[in-house]
Scaffold this motif. Structure first.
Motif, PDB file in Angstrom:
ATOM      1  N   ASN A   1     -13.880   4.025 -20.138  1.00 33.66           N
ATOM      2  CA  ASN A   1     -14.266   5.155 -20.131  1.00 33.66           C
ATOM      3  C   ASN A   1     -14.497   5.467 -18.801  1.00 33.66           C
ATOM      4  OD1 ASN A   1     -14.609   5.891 -22.862  1.00 33.66           O
ATOM      5  ND2 ASN A   1     -16.444   5.005 -23.109  1.00 33.66           N
ATOM      6  N   GLN A   2     -14.831   4.599 -17.748  1.00 33.86           N
ATOM      7  CA  GLN A   2     -14.776   4.860 -16.505  1.00 33.86           C
ATOM      8  C   GLN A   2     -13.540   5.086 -15.692  1.00 33.86           C
ATOM      9  OE1 GLN A   2     -16.938   1.207 -14.922  1.00 33.86           O
ATOM     10  NE2 GLN A   2     -19.104   2.036 -15.128  1.00 33.86           N
TER      11      GLN A   2
ATOM     12  N   GLU B   1      -9.269  11.646 -15.113  1.00 36.41           N
ATOM     13  CA  GLU B   1      -9.466  12.858 -15.229  1.00 36.41           C
ATOM     14  C   GLU B   1      -9.775  13.621 -13.751  1.00 36.41           C
ATOM     15  OE1 GLU B   1     -12.182  12.939 -18.491  1.00 36.41           O
ATOM     16  OE2 GLU B   1     -10.620  12.700 -20.079  1.00 36.41           O
ATOM     17  N   LYS B   2     -10.736  13.124 -13.026  1.00 38.68           N
ATOM     18  CA  LYS B   2     -11.077  13.638 -12.003  1.00 38.68           C
ATOM     19  C   LYS B   2      -9.781  13.409 -11.041  1.00 38.68           C
ATOM     20  CE  LYS B   2     -14.600  13.122  -8.232  1.00 38.68           C
ATOM     21  NZ  LYS B   2     -13.684  14.198  -7.390  1.00 38.68           N
TER      22      LYS B   2
ATOM     23  N   GLN C   1      -7.689  16.593 -12.058  1.00 36.70           N
ATOM     24  CA  GLN C   1      -8.421  17.676 -11.724  1.00 36.70           C
ATOM     25  C   GLN C   1      -7.926  18.039 -10.156  1.00 36.70           C
ATOM     26  OE1 GLN C   1      -9.457  20.171 -13.644  1.00 36.70           O
ATOM     27  NE2 GLN C   1      -9.216  21.423 -11.816  1.00 36.70           N
TER      28      GLN C   1
ATOM     29  N   LYS D   1     -11.044   6.200 -17.495  1.00 38.01           N
ATOM     30  CA  LYS D   1     -10.533   7.561 -17.926  1.00 38.01           C
ATOM     31  C   LYS D   1     -11.021   8.841 -17.334  1.00 38.01           C
ATOM     32  CE  LYS D   1     -10.941  10.727 -22.051  1.00 38.01           C
ATOM     33  NZ  LYS D   1     -11.961  10.816 -23.118  1.00 38.01           N
ATOM     34  N   GLU D   2     -12.429   8.550 -16.799  1.00 39.79           N
ATOM     35  CA  GLU D   2     -13.155   9.433 -16.141  1.00 39.79           C
ATOM     36  C   GLU D   2     -12.520   9.788 -14.758  1.00 39.79           C
ATOM     37  OE1 GLU D   2     -17.356   8.587 -16.133  1.00 39.79           O
ATOM     38  OE2 GLU D   2     -17.479   9.088 -18.362  1.00 39.79           O
ATOM     39  N   MET D   3     -12.126   8.508 -14.178  1.00 39.05           N
ATOM     40  CA  MET D   3     -11.507   8.643 -12.780  1.00 39.05           C
ATOM     41  C   MET D   3     -10.223   9.437 -12.788  1.00 39.05           C
ATOM     42  SD  MET D   3     -10.918   5.506 -10.230  1.00 39.05           S
ATOM     43  CE  MET D   3      -9.921   4.641 -11.267  1.00 39.05           C
TER      44      MET D   3
END
Length: 66
Positions: free
Chosen positions: A43-44, A50-51, A54, A46-48
């Motif tokens: 999850n970490q 996604e950031k 972006q 994935k968030e990284m």
């Protein structure tokens, strides 16, 4: 009539099952902890990602808009 030996055998059988179940529970808890830790890491990541996606989108203008 129930014999004393039958009761002792039944108790021994139940104790063996209890020990096996406790070992199984311990094993499953360890597996669960491992999976939970791996999920947290994924999850970490994935968030990284996604950031980063972006950030790249902010830096690179969309070709359709040009």
């Amino acid at each position: 009539m129930i014999k004393y030996e039958d009761i002792i055998k039944r108790i021994a059988s139940i104790e063996k099952k209890k020990i096996k179940n406790e070992q199984r529970i311990k094993s499953l808890l360890e597996e669960n902890n491992t999976l939970t830790a791996n999920l947290k890491i994924l999850n970490q990541k994935k968030e990284m990602l996604e950031k980063m996606d972006q950030d790249l989108a902010d830096l690179i203008p969309d070709k359709k808009k040009l």
